[in-house]
Design an enzyme around this catalytic site. Structure first.
Site, PDB file in Angstrom:
ATOM      1  N   ASP A 131       0.836  -1.206   0.000  1.00 31.07           N
ATOM      2  CA  ASP A 131       0.000   0.000   0.000  1.00 31.07           C
ATOM      3  C   ASP A 131       0.868   1.253   0.000  1.00 31.07           C
ATOM      4  O   ASP A 131       2.081   1.204   0.286  1.00 31.07           O
ATOM      5  CB  ASP A 131      -0.885  -0.036   1.255  1.00 31.07           C
ATOM      6  CG  ASP A 131      -2.163   0.769   1.113  1.00 31.07           C
ATOM      7  OD1 ASP A 131      -2.291   1.537   0.147  1.00 31.07           O
ATOM      8  OD2 ASP A 131      -3.033   0.625   2.001  1.00 31.07           O
ATOM      9  N   ASP A 185     -10.347   2.260  -3.659  1.00 35.39           N
ATOM     10  CA  ASP A 185     -10.910   2.046  -2.326  1.00 35.39           C
ATOM     11  C   ASP A 185     -12.426   2.121  -2.350  1.00 35.39           C
ATOM     12  O   ASP A 185     -13.076   1.866  -1.342  1.00 35.39           O
ATOM     13  CB  ASP A 185     -10.370   3.101  -1.346  1.00 35.39           C
ATOM     14  CG  ASP A 185      -9.092   2.624  -0.678  1.00 35.39           C
ATOM     15  OD1 ASP A 185      -8.731   1.451  -0.861  1.00 35.39           O
ATOM     16  OD2 ASP A 185      -8.469   3.429   0.035  1.00 35.39           O
TER      17      ASP A 185
END
Ligand code: DGJ
Length: 737
Positions: A478, A548
């Protein structure tokens, strides 16, 4: 595939699909003649180099009022020697001059494709797959050597370009522009298409008419970004999925980039792509070299669908690498939206156990397992398990997951640090920050200075320890903020303009070390969703978390936009809970899965909270994915109906033997008494008869030309239709020959 005609000093690159023509100009610089559909070879194409007198311009040679770079199409132009457009290269010299003159010295043609040191790039497995032309240019005053590299792939309408610069002189040079690609096209009758967005709204398609002046998209954030993707298309007006001329330009790079089209007032279009010159200043001391990232150009005169399929095949098989490249991807469950930071080891195992029972293959532990991390204020940088949460560390949890018969995956955010971490306390100077200035945070975190090898080494050691001790099969990498107050404590003043690029080279070096030492690990890239969804990372991580935003309706646009350049096998897509955590929308679980099936597929919710009926659907979705994931992830992909045009989305994949096809059809809002609807399918074999969802069968030509009937109960009276409709409805039609 690569010919040089000495008499006219013309280069012709052609593979039967495309032709690329260049010639040496009267001043020995390299001119551009043509890029497009393949044309017959000829000893000379000099007539394509138009030279006429134009008043109010500057001329290269005294006594010659015909040759000006101002209106000559070039390959790697510089500013100020009669060309006034934006350049591909600019070199600042010790005396302050920025003028360069790169002239042809020689060229080489080689089989295959050399790799780019330290940078991701497309590759060949066999030397016969491609040929590479390198044009060796030289600036005698500076002693600067510039190699322009063009790889033509035998099977693809694609050319990969990059540039290598070597300072063979005695002066300190500063590169302020070193673009990967410059292409001058003879007219401007194009639409400029790009893919923009923001967090949770990535890669929305934007189209505008190309006009005189400069139009560009870029990133100045140190990452390719949520905001603009390093991919643009120039398409002729009227081009659609099946017909029309289009060129796709894609930069194999994950840092700040520029993709620009400048149309001059004679309607010549100059496309430039590469590292963003904004803030870029690379010192090239004597003896040093600089390698630009690679840019890939794909041409099609058969529409955007054909262009995309070329990118898909090339990037899936000759950019992505490693053990996972050709393997169907495991169906995973990720705990993030199920628990966020609120988990215990037993809770995780309970999630995994249920998922295993339903057929899920890989359990991924997301953020929160390390250091002092119980929220997003602490812990980043300390990559060892928090034993208050995981008593026997990652090894212990991985063993419990393994005992269930599942693979285990783990989240890292290797480029970041919280001030509340042992790493920061030990090395406060390792963050990117400008002396004397406030240092901004993003999500309470700071960016580690990856231009420093010791920083990369430290994180490598920490990650490698975990990967060597525990059974980890997957890593989610990430990256949750952009770089601000860009400054490296390790670089001298005259090299601060190198930081962004050095940073991304550091990221690539860590990826390279980890992927080569742990080749069995599947890497998924992520940057607050799709903030670094680019070809550069595809080289290391064959899949990326697309956004997301896991809402099925929003995902339709993001995933559709992503497919213009990137293959389905690279698009991370999960079924999540409702109401959706980003937009609070309720959508049927069938539609959530039908969208995620056109991706790498997984779940991101607590399956224990679903009803028995929903669990039954989940099992069926997993069974379906296991049966068809090869077709979905490695078949040919066709866009049928754009969610950017209205209420519907449709797309399909066809297996290489054309005997199986899956058609995904999606409706946003329901309608009443609407039209009867048909979808014209693509890519089928007209001679084969396909059973659609097991029906009596239709020939491929009927399905492609008359179309597949998709009308549902929204057209006419409900009882007349087999399928009742609702808002956010969808269906995947299964076609078997
Ligand atoms: C952002 C990612 O995109 C999410 O999927 C999740 O991993 C969080 N970060 C965790 O902090």
């Amino acid at each position: 595939m690569i010919q040089y005609h000495e008499s006219s000093k013309t280069f012709h690159l052609s593979n039967g699909k495309i032709s690329y023509l260049m010639k040496l100009l009267p001043n020995d610089q390299v001119g551009q003649l043509y890029f497009g559909k393949a044309v017959h070879d000829c000893e000379s194409f000099d007539h394509l180099l138009e030279m006429h007198h134009r008043p109010m311009t500057s001329w290269v040679f005294e006594g010659n009022n015909l040759f000006s770079l101002d209106h000559t199409r070039q390959e790697y132009p510089s500013y100020g020697t009669t060309d006034y457009r934006h350049p591909a290269i600019e070199v600042v010299q010790p005396n302050g001059s920025r003028i360069t003159n790169l002239t042809y010295v020689s060229h080489t043609v080689s089989a295959g494709k050399p790799s780019l040191t330290g940078l991701p790039a497309t590759y060949c497995e066999d030397a016969g797959e491609a040929e590479t032309l390198t044009l060796h240019l030289h600036d005698g005053l500076l002693g600067l050597d510039v190699d322009l590299s063009y790889t033509l792939f035998a099977q693809y309408a694609a050319i990969a370009r990059s540039v290598r610069l070597v300072n063979g002189g005695t002066l300190d040079l500063h590169l302020t522009h070193a673009m990967s690609l410059s292409l001058d096209l003879p007219d401007s009758d194009y639409e400029f298409v790009h893919f923009s967005g923001a967090w949770a709204r990535e890669r929305h398609m934007k189209v505008r008419r190309l006009e005189q002046g400069v139009q560009s998209v870029d990133s100045t954030r140190g990452a390719s970004s949520h905001n603009h993707n390093p991919f643009i298309m120039l398409r002729r007006p009227g081009t659609d999925e099946k017909q029309g001329e289009v060129i796709g330009f894609s930069l194999v790079y994950s840092g700040s980039f520029l993709a620009q089209a400048e149309v001059d007032t004679w309607d010549v279009t100059r496309v430039t792509m590469g590292i963003n010159p904004f803030g870029f200043d690379w010192k090239l001391a004597p003896g040093e070299s600089f390698q630009t990232p690679e840019a890939v150009m794909v041409y099609s005169c058969e529409g955007m669908g054909d262009m995309s399929r070329t990118f898909h095949r090339l990037y899936r098989t000759r950019l992505a690498r490693g053990e996972w490249r050709d393997k169907p991807r495991p169906i995973l469950i990720n705990n993030w939206e199920a628990t966020y930071f609120d988990f215990t080891e037993d809770k995780l195992v309970a999630l995994a156990e249920t998922a295993k029972n339903d057929g899920v293959e890989l359990f991924v532990l997301d953020d929160g397992w390390f250091g002092a991390r119980s929220n997003d204020h602490a812990g980043l940088g300390d990559w060892h398990a928090n034993t208050e949460r995981l008593a026997r560390g990652i090894t212990g949890l991985a063993e419990r997951i393994d005992a269930l018969g599942m693979k285990f995956g783990l989240w890292f955010e290797p480029e970041m640090v919280n001030k509340d971490s042992d790493l920061y306390r030990a090395h406060p100077d390792w963050i990117i920050s400008t002396p004397g200035r406030r240092v901004s945070h993003g999500r309470n975190q700071y960016v580690l200075d990856y231009s420093r090898p010791e920083v990369v080494d430290n994180i490598y050691e920490q990650m490698a320890k975990i990967l060597s001790e525990a059974k980890v099969s997957y890593i989610k990498w990430d990256m949750n903020r952009c770089i601000s107050e860009a400054f490296s404590n390790a670089l001298p003043a005259d090299r601060q303009g190198e930081l962004f690029h050095r940073y991304i080279l550091g990221v690539y070096s860590l990826y390279e070390r980890l992927t080569s030492r742990f080749p069995h690990v599947l890497f998924e890239s992520c940057a607050s969703g799709g903030g670094r969804f680019d070809p550069g990372l595809l080289y290391y991580a064959p899949q990326g978390w697309a956004s997301d935003n896991s809402d099925a309706v929003c995902r339709m646009k993001t995933q559709y936009g992503t497919t213009f350049c990137y293959p389905i096998s690279s698009i991370g897509a999960h079924v999540s809970a409702v109401p959706n955590h980003q937009v609070y929308r309720d959508t049927p679980i069938s539609t959530r899965a039908n969208v995620a099936h056109f991706g790498t597929f997984g779940y991101e919710l607590d399956l224990n909270k679903l009803s028995p009926e929903e669990r039954e659907q989940v099992r069926e979705q997993i069974r379906f994915m296991k049966e068809y994931r090869e077709v979905l992830q490695f078949g040919d992909f066709y866009r049928l109906q754009s969610p950017f045009d209205g209420n519907f989305l449709a797309w399909m994949v066809v297996s290489p033997d054309k005997k199986t096809a899956l058609v995904g059809w999606y409706k946003v809002l329901n309608e009443v008494n609407g039209p009867f609807r048909r979808l014209r399918l693509q890519g089928l074999d007209p001679e084969l008869c396909y059973h659609v969802d097991g029906d009596a069968g239709h020939f491929g030509d009927e399905l492609m030309h008359a179309g597949l009937v998709t009308s549902d109960s929204a057209a006419g009276q409900c009882q007349d239709f087999e399928r009742e409709s609702c808002d956010f409805d969808s269906h995947i039609f299964v076609l078997k020959a």
